[in-house]
Design a protein around this motif. Structure first.
Motif, PDB file in Angstrom:
ATOM      1  N   ASP A 148       0.822  -1.208   0.000  1.00 48.77           N
ATOM      2  CA  ASP A 148       0.000   0.000   0.000  1.00 48.77           C
ATOM      3  C   ASP A 148       0.857   1.260   0.000  1.00 48.77           C
ATOM      4  O   ASP A 148       0.445   2.305  -0.515  1.00 48.77           O
ATOM      5  N   ASP A 149       2.032   1.174   0.581  1.00 50.63           N
ATOM      6  CA  ASP A 149       2.916   2.330   0.669  1.00 50.63           C
ATOM      7  C   ASP A 149       3.833   2.471  -0.540  1.00 50.63           C
ATOM      8  O   ASP A 149       4.686   3.360  -0.573  1.00 50.63           O
ATOM      9  N   PHE A 150       3.661   1.610  -1.536  1.00 48.73           N
ATOM     10  CA  PHE A 150       4.594   1.591  -2.657  1.00 48.73           C
ATOM     11  C   PHE A 150       4.755   2.955  -3.335  1.00 48.73           C
ATOM     12  O   PHE A 150       5.896   3.376  -3.601  1.00 48.73           O
ATOM     13  N   PRO A 151       3.694   3.694  -3.644  1.00 53.17           N
ATOM     14  CA  PRO A 151       3.911   5.006  -4.290  1.00 53.17           C
ATOM     15  C   PRO A 151       4.767   5.945  -3.448  1.00 53.17           C
ATOM     16  O   PRO A 151       5.600   6.683  -3.987  1.00 53.17           O
ATOM     17  N   GLN A 152       4.575   5.916  -2.128  1.00 50.28           N
ATOM     18  CA  GLN A 152       5.378   6.770  -1.256  1.00 50.28           C
ATOM     19  C   GLN A 152       6.830   6.301  -1.212  1.00 50.28           C
ATOM     20  O   GLN A 152       7.767   7.113  -1.228  1.00 50.28           O
ATOM     21  N   GLN A 153       7.026   4.970  -1.157  1.00 50.71           N
ATOM     22  CA  GLN A 153       8.389   4.438  -1.174  1.00 50.71           C
ATOM     23  C   GLN A 153       9.088   4.790  -2.488  1.00 50.71           C
ATOM     24  O   GLN A 153      10.276   5.134  -2.507  1.00 50.71           O
ATOM     25  N   LEU A 154       8.351   4.694  -3.587  1.00 49.19           N
ATOM     26  CA  LEU A 154       8.908   5.030  -4.896  1.00 49.19           C
ATOM     27  C   LEU A 154       9.322   6.498  -4.949  1.00 49.19           C
ATOM     28  O   LEU A 154      10.425   6.823  -5.411  1.00 49.19           O
ATOM     29  N   ALA A 155       8.457   7.378  -4.471  1.00 39.10           N
ATOM     30  CA  ALA A 155       8.782   8.807  -4.481  1.00 39.10           C
ATOM     31  C   ALA A 155      10.021   9.093  -3.645  1.00 39.10           C
ATOM     32  O   ALA A 155      10.884   9.889  -4.041  1.00 39.10           O
ATOM     33  N   GLU A 156      10.136   8.424  -2.490  1.00 38.16           N
ATOM     34  CA  GLU A 156      11.302   8.618  -1.628  1.00 38.16           C
ATOM     35  C   GLU A 156      12.568   8.124  -2.317  1.00 38.16           C
ATOM     36  O   GLU A 156      13.615   8.786  -2.285  1.00 38.16           O
ATOM     37  N   LEU A 157      12.481   6.970  -2.961  1.00 29.52           N
ATOM     38  CA  LEU A 157      13.637   6.420  -3.665  1.00 29.52           C
ATOM     39  C   LEU A 157      14.104   7.360  -4.771  1.00 29.52           C
ATOM     40  O   LEU A 157      15.309   7.618  -4.923  1.00 29.52           O
ATOM     41  N   ILE A 158      13.172   7.893  -5.551  1.00 25.19           N
ATOM     42  CA  ILE A 158      13.546   8.793  -6.634  1.00 25.19           C
ATOM     43  C   ILE A 158      14.184  10.060  -6.082  1.00 25.19           C
ATOM     44  O   ILE A 158      15.150  10.596  -6.656  1.00 25.19           O
ATOM     45  N   ARG A 159      13.689  10.551  -4.949  1.00 17.86           N
ATOM     46  CA  ARG A 159      14.321  11.716  -4.308  1.00 17.86           C
ATOM     47  C   ARG A 159      15.768  11.401  -3.923  1.00 17.86           C
ATOM     48  O   ARG A 159      16.668  12.230  -4.128  1.00 17.86           O
ATOM     49  N   PHE A 160      15.994  10.216  -3.380  1.00 19.87           N
ATOM     50  CA  PHE A 160      17.373   9.838  -3.039  1.00 19.87           C
ATOM     51  C   PHE A 160      18.234   9.721  -4.295  1.00 19.87           C
ATOM     52  O   PHE A 160      19.393  10.159  -4.313  1.00 19.87           O
ATOM     53  N   LEU A 161      17.683   9.117  -5.353  1.00 16.04           N
ATOM     54  CA  LEU A 161      18.447   8.955  -6.592  1.00 16.04           C
ATOM     55  C   LEU A 161      18.814  10.301  -7.204  1.00 16.04           C
ATOM     56  O   LEU A 161      19.906  10.474  -7.740  1.00 16.04           O
ATOM     57  N   ASP A 162      17.893  11.265  -7.128  1.00 16.00           N
ATOM     58  CA  ASP A 162      18.132  12.586  -7.699  1.00 16.00           C
ATOM     59  C   ASP A 162      18.791  13.557  -6.726  1.00 16.00           C
ATOM     60  O   ASP A 162      19.195  14.655  -7.116  1.00 16.00           O
TER      61      ASP A 162
END
Length: 365
Positions: A148-162
Motif C-alpha cells: 500500500d505504501d509503494f507510491p510513497q516508497q517510490l517517491a522517496e527512492l527517486i528523491r534519493f536517486l536525484d
C-alpha cells in the motif's frame, strides 16, 4: 535525469526482430547443479546477449526458492558488470517493499559507478516470495502495508536517486552515495547521472502508476498472460509525458525456449512446468530434469495447471519460437520483448538464446 534518458530506455531492433529483444534471467538451479554453475551460466548468457545485440539483461529478486539463485540482484549485477562492456544491466526487478529506499539508491548508485550509463532499476511491489519469508525480510508481519505504501516508497527512492529532497525535509541532509551529491559538491567531477527507473507489474496497479508518472513499464506476461493487453492499454491510456519519456514505452516478459528439435523443447518445458507445480503447492525445489518430469505422475489438477501454464510458453524450433514471438508482439503492441528461458540445464538456456538470435539474424560482434 539527463536529457538522454529516453535513449537509454528505448532500444533498437536488430536483424529482422520487430522490436528490441532482451533477456530476463532467474538464475535457475537444476537438480544435480549448483548455484555456482547457475551464476556462471548467467555470465555466459549475458556475454552472448551482448555479442548478439540483445538490448538489456535483467535479473529478478526471488527469495526462499531453491531453484532460483537471484535473491540479491545488485550483487549479481555487479558481477555481470565486471564481465560485460556494453549491454544494459538491470533488475527485473527489485521488490521495493522488501527494502529501505535509501539502501536501493545506494546499491544502484554503486552499480552506476561501476557501469556508467548502462544500469536500469526495475521496481516491483510484490514480495517475490511467500508471506512468511516476506515477514522475515521486512521485519514485520504487516505485509499489506508495504504494498500500500509503494507510491510513497517510490517517491522517496527517486528523491534519493536525484538527491533533491526539498528544504526542511527530514532527509534533506541525507545523500545516497555514490550519487549526484558527489558531482555537485565543491571539486566534484562525478557524473550526476543516475539509472532510469522502470515500474514492473502483473496487474493494473503499476501500469496506471507508471503511466501517471511517465515512466517506462514492464509487464510480466510470462506468468500473467490474461492481464497483458488490459494492463498495457491501461498504461498507455494513463500515460502523461514526463522528463523521462514523451510517449509510453512498454516491454513484456515472455517465456520462450528454442531447441534444435521440437520434442526436446516439449521435454524441457514439461520439467519447468513441474517446477511451477511444486512451487504453487508449497513444495519449492530445484528445477527437475526432463527425465524426472516424464516419470512424474501428474494429478488431474496438476495436469490442467501444466496445460494452462505451457500454453503461454513459446517453445519449439527456432523458427517456431520466432513466429510465436512475432505474433505476440503484434497482438500486444509491446515496444520490447524480454525473453526468459526456463529449463533444467544452463546449456539448454544458453543454446535457446543463440538459436533465437540466429532466427532473427542478429549480428554477431
Amino acid at each position: 535525469m539527463a536529457a538522454d534518458a529516453a535513449e537509454e530506455i528505448r532500444g533498437t531492433a536488430r536483424g529482422t526482430a520487430p522490436v528490441p529483444l532482451s533477456v530476463l534471467d532467474l538464475v535457475t538451479v537444476g537438480a544435480g547443479r549448483t548455484a555456482t554453475e547457475a551464476l556462471r551460466t548467467g555470465v555466459d548468457i549475458a556475454r552472448l546477449a551482448e555479442n548478439r545485440g540483445f538490448h538489456r539483461y535483467w535479473v529478478a529478486e526471488h527469495h526462499s526458492m531453491p531453484g532460483v539463485a537471484s535473491s540479491s540482484p545488485a550483487v549479481i549485477l555487479a558481477h555481470l558488470a565486471a564481465h560485460t562492456d556494453r549491454i544494459r544491466l538491470g533488475s527485473g526487478g527489485v521488490m521495493l517493499p522488501n527494502h529501505a529506499p535509501l539502501v536501493i539508491a545506494e546499491q544502484f548508485g554503486t552499480l552506476e559507478a561501476m557501469a556508467p550509463g548502462r544500469v536500469d532499476l526495475g521496481l516491483g511491489r510484490a514480495p517475490g516470495t511467500d508471506g512468511a519469508t516476506a515477514a522475515a525480510l521486512r521485519r514485520t508481519d504487516r505485509l499489506n502495508e508495504g504494498a500500500d505504501d509503494f507510491p510513497q516508497q517510490l517517491a522517496e527512492l527517486i528523491r534519493f536517486l536525484d538527491d533533491d529532497f526539498p528544504d526542511g525535509h527530514p532527509y534533506g541532509r541525507i545523500h545516497a552515495v555514490p550519487g549526484p551529491v558527489q558531482g555537485t559538491s565543491p571539486g566534484g567531477v562525478q557524473s550526476t547521472h543516475r539509472p532510469p527507473v522502470w515500474l514492473l507489474g502483473s496487474s493494473g496497479f503499476s501500469a496506471r502508476l507508471a503511466g501517471t508518472l511517465g515512466l517506462p513499464f514492464a509487464f510480466a506476461h510470462h506468468f500473467s498472460a490474461q492481464n497483458t493487453v488490459p494492463a498495457l492499454d491501461l498504461y498507455r491510456d494513463s500515460f502523461r509525458p514526463s522528463a523521462v519519456l514523451d510517449a509510453p514505452y512498454a516491454l513484456i516478459g515472455v517465456s520462450a525456449l528454442a531447441t534444435d528439435d521440437a520434442r526436446e523443447a516439449r521435454r524441457q518445458v514439461l520439467a519447468a512446468a513441474l517446477n511451477m507445480v511444486r512451487l504453487r503447492t508449497g513444495r519449492p525445489g530445484l528445477v527437475p530434469t526432463p527425465e524426472e518430469a516424464e516419470a512424474y505422475e501428474f494429478s488431474p489438477t496438476e495436469e490442467e495447471f501444466t496445460r494452462s501454464w505451457n500454453a503461454n510458453v513459446i517453445h519449439g524450433t527456432a523458427d517456431e519460437v520466432r513466429s510465436g514471438l512475432d505474433d505476440l508482439q503484434k497482438r500486444t503492441g509491446a515496444d520490447e520483448l524480454m525473453i526468459t528461458a526456463n529449463a533444467h540445464g544452463g546449456d539448454v538456456r544458453l543454446r535457446s538464446y543463440e538459436l533465437i538470435a540466429d532466427a532473427y539474424g542478429l549480428p554477431a560482434a
